[in-house]
Design a protein around this motif. Structure first.
Motif, PDB file in Angstrom:
ATOM      1  N   MET A   1      86.044 -44.809 -44.438  1.00 34.64           N
ATOM      2  CA  MET A   1      85.268 -44.942 -45.657  1.00 34.64           C
ATOM      3  C   MET A   1      84.289 -43.927 -45.595  1.00 34.64           C
ATOM      4  O   MET A   1      83.607 -43.677 -45.467  1.00 34.64           O
ATOM      5  N   ARG A   2      83.823 -42.993 -46.764  1.00 31.72           N
ATOM      6  CA  ARG A   2      82.878 -42.467 -47.414  1.00 31.72           C
ATOM      7  C   ARG A   2      81.871 -43.310 -48.088  1.00 31.72           C
ATOM      8  O   ARG A   2      82.371 -43.829 -49.377  1.00 31.72           O
ATOM      9  N   ILE A   3      80.737 -43.373 -47.748  1.00 37.65           N
ATOM     10  CA  ILE A   3      79.506 -44.804 -48.302  1.00 37.65           C
ATOM     11  C   ILE A   3      78.535 -44.554 -48.892  1.00 37.65           C
ATOM     12  O   ILE A   3      77.273 -44.116 -47.581  1.00 37.65           O
ATOM     13  N   ALA A   4      78.308 -43.881 -49.838  1.00 36.43           N
ATOM     14  CA  ALA A   4      76.756 -43.305 -50.339  1.00 36.43           C
ATOM     15  C   ALA A   4      76.194 -45.384 -50.153  1.00 36.43           C
ATOM     16  O   ALA A   4      76.800 -46.364 -51.118  1.00 36.43           O
ATOM     17  N   LEU A  35      77.337 -49.551 -39.650  1.00 39.69           N
ATOM     18  CA  LEU A  35      78.280 -49.174 -41.014  1.00 39.69           C
ATOM     19  C   LEU A  35      78.569 -47.912 -40.301  1.00 39.69           C
ATOM     20  O   LEU A  35      80.100 -47.388 -40.503  1.00 39.69           O
ATOM     21  N   ALA A  36      77.608 -46.870 -39.706  1.00 40.86           N
ATOM     22  CA  ALA A  36      78.000 -45.514 -38.639  1.00 40.86           C
ATOM     23  C   ALA A  36      78.810 -45.898 -37.715  1.00 40.86           C
ATOM     24  O   ALA A  36      80.102 -45.176 -36.952  1.00 40.86           O
ATOM     25  N   GLY A  37      78.006 -46.870 -36.599  1.00 36.70           N
ATOM     26  CA  GLY A  37      79.152 -47.464 -35.658  1.00 36.70           C
ATOM     27  C   GLY A  37      80.555 -47.677 -35.949  1.00 36.70           C
ATOM     28  O   GLY A  37      81.327 -48.136 -35.236  1.00 36.70           O
ATOM     29  N   GLU A  38      80.933 -48.266 -36.458  1.00 36.69           N
ATOM     30  CA  GLU A  38      81.759 -48.174 -37.140  1.00 36.69           C
ATOM     31  C   GLU A  38      82.849 -48.059 -38.033  1.00 36.69           C
ATOM     32  O   GLU A  38      84.118 -47.771 -37.955  1.00 36.69           O
ATOM     33  N   GLY A  39      82.829 -46.439 -37.909  1.00 36.36           N
ATOM     34  CA  GLY A  39      83.604 -45.123 -37.944  1.00 36.36           C
ATOM     35  C   GLY A  39      82.901 -45.406 -39.521  1.00 36.36           C
ATOM     36  O   GLY A  39      83.914 -43.651 -39.914  1.00 36.36           O
ATOM     37  N   HIS A  40      82.337 -45.362 -40.554  1.00 35.20           N
ATOM     38  CA  HIS A  40      82.452 -44.882 -41.582  1.00 35.20           C
ATOM     39  C   HIS A  40      81.333 -43.147 -41.560  1.00 35.20           C
ATOM     40  O   HIS A  40      80.712 -43.524 -40.755  1.00 35.20           O
ATOM     41  N   ASP A  41      81.823 -42.830 -42.921  1.00 37.84           N
ATOM     42  CA  ASP A  41      81.127 -41.836 -43.576  1.00 37.84           C
ATOM     43  C   ASP A  41      79.373 -42.095 -44.545  1.00 37.84           C
ATOM     44  O   ASP A  41      79.774 -41.924 -45.348  1.00 37.84           O
ATOM     45  N   VAL A  42      78.239 -42.739 -43.374  1.00 37.43           N
ATOM     46  CA  VAL A  42      77.655 -43.245 -44.737  1.00 37.43           C
ATOM     47  C   VAL A  42      76.401 -41.564 -44.503  1.00 37.43           C
ATOM     48  O   VAL A  42      76.079 -42.071 -44.696  1.00 37.43           O
ATOM     49  N   ARG A  43      76.107 -41.916 -45.708  1.00 41.59           N
ATOM     50  CA  ARG A  43      74.621 -41.264 -46.493  1.00 41.59           C
ATOM     51  C   ARG A  43      73.927 -41.948 -47.432  1.00 41.59           C
ATOM     52  O   ARG A  43      74.168 -42.807 -48.212  1.00 41.59           O
ATOM     53  N   VAL A  44      73.195 -42.034 -47.514  1.00 42.67           N
ATOM     54  CA  VAL A  44      71.478 -42.705 -47.822  1.00 42.67           C
ATOM     55  C   VAL A  44      70.630 -42.035 -48.704  1.00 42.67           C
ATOM     56  O   VAL A  44      70.609 -40.405 -48.283  1.00 42.67           O
ATOM     57  N   TYR A  45      70.999 -42.119 -49.955  1.00 42.10           N
ATOM     58  CA  TYR A  45      69.523 -41.524 -50.838  1.00 42.10           C
ATOM     59  C   TYR A  45      68.509 -42.311 -50.739  1.00 42.10           C
ATOM     60  O   TYR A  45      68.802 -43.075 -51.483  1.00 42.10           O
ATOM     61  N   THR A  46      67.406 -41.442 -50.961  1.00 44.49           N
ATOM     62  CA  THR A  46      66.172 -42.589 -51.282  1.00 44.49           C
ATOM     63  C   THR A  46      65.326 -40.814 -51.603  1.00 44.49           C
ATOM     64  O   THR A  46      65.700 -39.913 -51.757  1.00 44.49           O
ATOM     65  N   LYS A 380      77.426 -56.016 -36.858  1.00 43.16           N
ATOM     66  CA  LYS A 380      78.611 -55.938 -36.534  1.00 43.16           C
ATOM     67  C   LYS A 380      78.884 -56.436 -37.614  1.00 43.16           C
ATOM     68  O   LYS A 380      79.829 -56.452 -37.944  1.00 43.16           O
ATOM     69  N   ARG A 381      79.065 -58.378 -37.451  1.00 44.84           N
ATOM     70  CA  ARG A 381      79.963 -58.979 -38.084  1.00 44.84           C
ATOM     71  C   ARG A 381      79.349 -58.565 -39.789  1.00 44.84           C
ATOM     72  O   ARG A 381      80.208 -58.633 -40.616  1.00 44.84           O
ATOM     73  N   CYS A 382      78.074 -58.367 -40.133  1.00 50.02           N
ATOM     74  CA  CYS A 382      77.678 -57.759 -41.614  1.00 50.02           C
ATOM     75  C   CYS A 382      78.401 -56.694 -41.535  1.00 50.02           C
ATOM     76  O   CYS A 382      78.852 -56.599 -43.151  1.00 50.02           O
ATOM     77  N   ALA A 383      78.419 -55.499 -41.119  1.00 50.55           N
ATOM     78  CA  ALA A 383      79.353 -54.515 -41.537  1.00 50.55           C
ATOM     79  C   ALA A 383      80.206 -54.363 -41.961  1.00 50.55           C
ATOM     80  O   ALA A 383      81.303 -54.018 -42.782  1.00 50.55           O
ATOM     81  N   GLU A 384      81.437 -55.772 -40.766  1.00 49.47           N
ATOM     82  CA  GLU A 384      82.191 -55.907 -41.232  1.00 49.47           C
ATOM     83  C   GLU A 384      82.882 -56.895 -42.449  1.00 49.47           C
ATOM     84  O   GLU A 384      83.503 -56.149 -43.179  1.00 49.47           O
ATOM     85  N   GLN A 385      82.030 -57.544 -42.353  1.00 46.18           N
ATOM     86  CA  GLN A 385      82.314 -58.271 -44.047  1.00 46.18           C
ATOM     87  C   GLN A 385      81.750 -57.377 -45.171  1.00 46.18           C
ATOM     88  O   GLN A 385      82.870 -58.004 -46.432  1.00 46.18           O
TER      89      GLN A 385
END
Ligand code: UDP
Length: 404
Positions: A1-4, A35-46, A380-385
């Motif tokens: 997924m693309r996750i912001a 989340l990136a380790g689970e294969g998601h496309d992650v961008r953090v905006y700060t 890992k568990r947190c990212a899966e949930q």
């Protein structure tokens, strides 16, 4: 997924121990990496808080960090950032209408929530919110010392109804939000994880006096972390030394008002020779300090989640903690540690003396603590949930409104 992920004041790349840099920075950095380790496309905006920061930085952990030009390109205390959240949200909406549209946006802290809802209204992106801390709790405990914007509590209540899902980190937070009128059906309980590659039982140990048991307490040098209560409990634990890790670096401690107050309290309780103010240490060194301790003491007056008990447990160290916030969930009383009431040095002292006198119980607590960390608090568990929560809101399928 693309996750912001939106974390307006707490950059995942910040150095911990600086003002306003604590658990949220760590949480965002480790969650983004998991989340990136689970294969998601992650961008953090700060927020871009220095002119030297480029717009995009690729983190070594597989996610992107985007520095949003909202407000001055310099450090601003987090309580003063509210006026820039509209600008932050408009910038997000512009980008999300372009080549990279997230399937879900996860906001961290209420101000990020405002910017994210602003952008989501213009783009149709579903929103998940983690508060990390609640204004109502802060106001209750800090009263007139609370420097949050006056409207914070009202905004937090409104955000709870405006977002698609609220991630709560502990049962106490859930109760607080229900009392504020946020529907329970909107909430998902997903506690934070702990980094087991940084925090584990084997590895180097910080130097310690072999003749004395060591108590360790960790955190920013602020009153609500309860360090004064720990010092006041020490006369009941005659043989132990207490190391206090956190605050400014060791050479700057003499100029720190709270560190001076702590030292004065130690003098007046007759325990100054047993209190060691270590100062702030880099995160990579925290494992050495936890491993050097017989018991971690976490005595805050209130604690939205509290990473330090989890980190100690992951290092195989039993915890004596106050029965507040996330600590009441992470520490199982009588199984992985002991829970005591907050702001009660006498009861804390009795619990510490009892545990230090009982090696078998410390060993049993440490073993159970490690089990608990491995089974419930891995990233890992947190990212899966969270991945499951994101997937459930991403299918809400809201059309992007055509407003500018
Ligand atoms: N920490 C650190 N160096 C220090 C003191 C603390 O790296 O000298 C880290 C600690 O390991 C933990 C975080 O800062 O990961 C503090 O998080 P917590 O949730 O306990 O408290 P917060 O600062 O968010 O109130």
């Amino acid at each position: 997924m693309r996750i912001a992920m939106i974390s307006e004041h707490a950059s995942p790349l910040a150095v911990l121990g600086e003002e306003d840099a604590g658990g949220q920075n760590t949480h965002v950095a480790e969650l983004a990496a998991a989340l990136a380790g689970e294969g998601h496309d992650v961008r953090v905006y700060t927020r871009r808080d220095s002119p030297a920061l480029p717009e995009y930085v690729a983190s070594p952990d597989g996610y992107q960090v985007c520095h949003v030009p909202a407000g001055p390109a310099q450090r601003v205390p987090k309580d003063d950032l509210l006026p820039y959240m509209g600008e932050f949200g408009r910038w997000l909406a512009d980008r999300w209408r372009g080549d990279w549209t997230p399937e879900v946006a996860h906001a961290h802290f209420w101000m990020s929530g405002l910017a994210t809802v602003h952008a989501a209204r213009r783009t149709g992106v579903p929103v998940v919110l983690t508060y990390h801390a609640l204004g109502s709790v802060k106001r209750r405990h800090q009263g007139t010392k609370d420097t949050s914007p006056r409207r914070r509590i009202g905004y937090e209540r409104a955000l709870g109804r405006a977002v698609d899902r609220v991630i709560v980190q502990c049962a106490d937070e859930m109760g607080e939000l229900v009392r504020m009128g946020v529907p329970r059906s909107r909430m998902a309980l997903v506690p934070s994880g702990v980094n087991e590659s940084v925090f584990h039982p084997d590895g180097p140990v910080a130097p310690r006096d072999p003749a004395r048991p060591r108590l360790l307490t960790v955190g920013r040098m602020v009153e609500r972390k309860g360090f004064l209560d720990v010092v006041r409990a020490l006369p009941a634990v005659p043989e132990a030394e207490c190391a206090v890790v956190g605050g400014p670096a060791a050479d700057l401690l003499p100029a720190d008002a709270f560190a001076r107050k702590l030292r004065a309290a130690a003098e007046s309780c007759g325990v100054a020779d047993r209190v060691k103010l270590v100062g702030g240490v880099p995160r990579e060194e925290m494992g050495r300090w936890y491993r050097s301790a017989d018991v971690l003491v976490a005595a805050p007056w209130y604690e939205p989640f509290g990473l330090t008990p989890l980190e100690a447990m992951a290092c195989g160290v039993p915890v004596v903690g106050t029965n507040v916030g996330g600590i009441a969930d992470t520490v199982v009383d009588g199984l992985t540690g002991d829970l005591v009431p907050p702001r009660d040095p006498r009861t804390l002292g009795v619990a510490l003396r009892r545990l230090l006198a009982d090696k078998v119980r410390r060993f049993a607590y440490a073993t159970a603590a490690l089990d608990r960390i491995r089974s419930r608090y891995s990233w890992k568990r947190c990212a899966e949930q969270l991945g499951a929560v994101y997937a459930s809101v991403a299918t809400l399928g809201r059309p992007a409104p055509a407003v500018a």
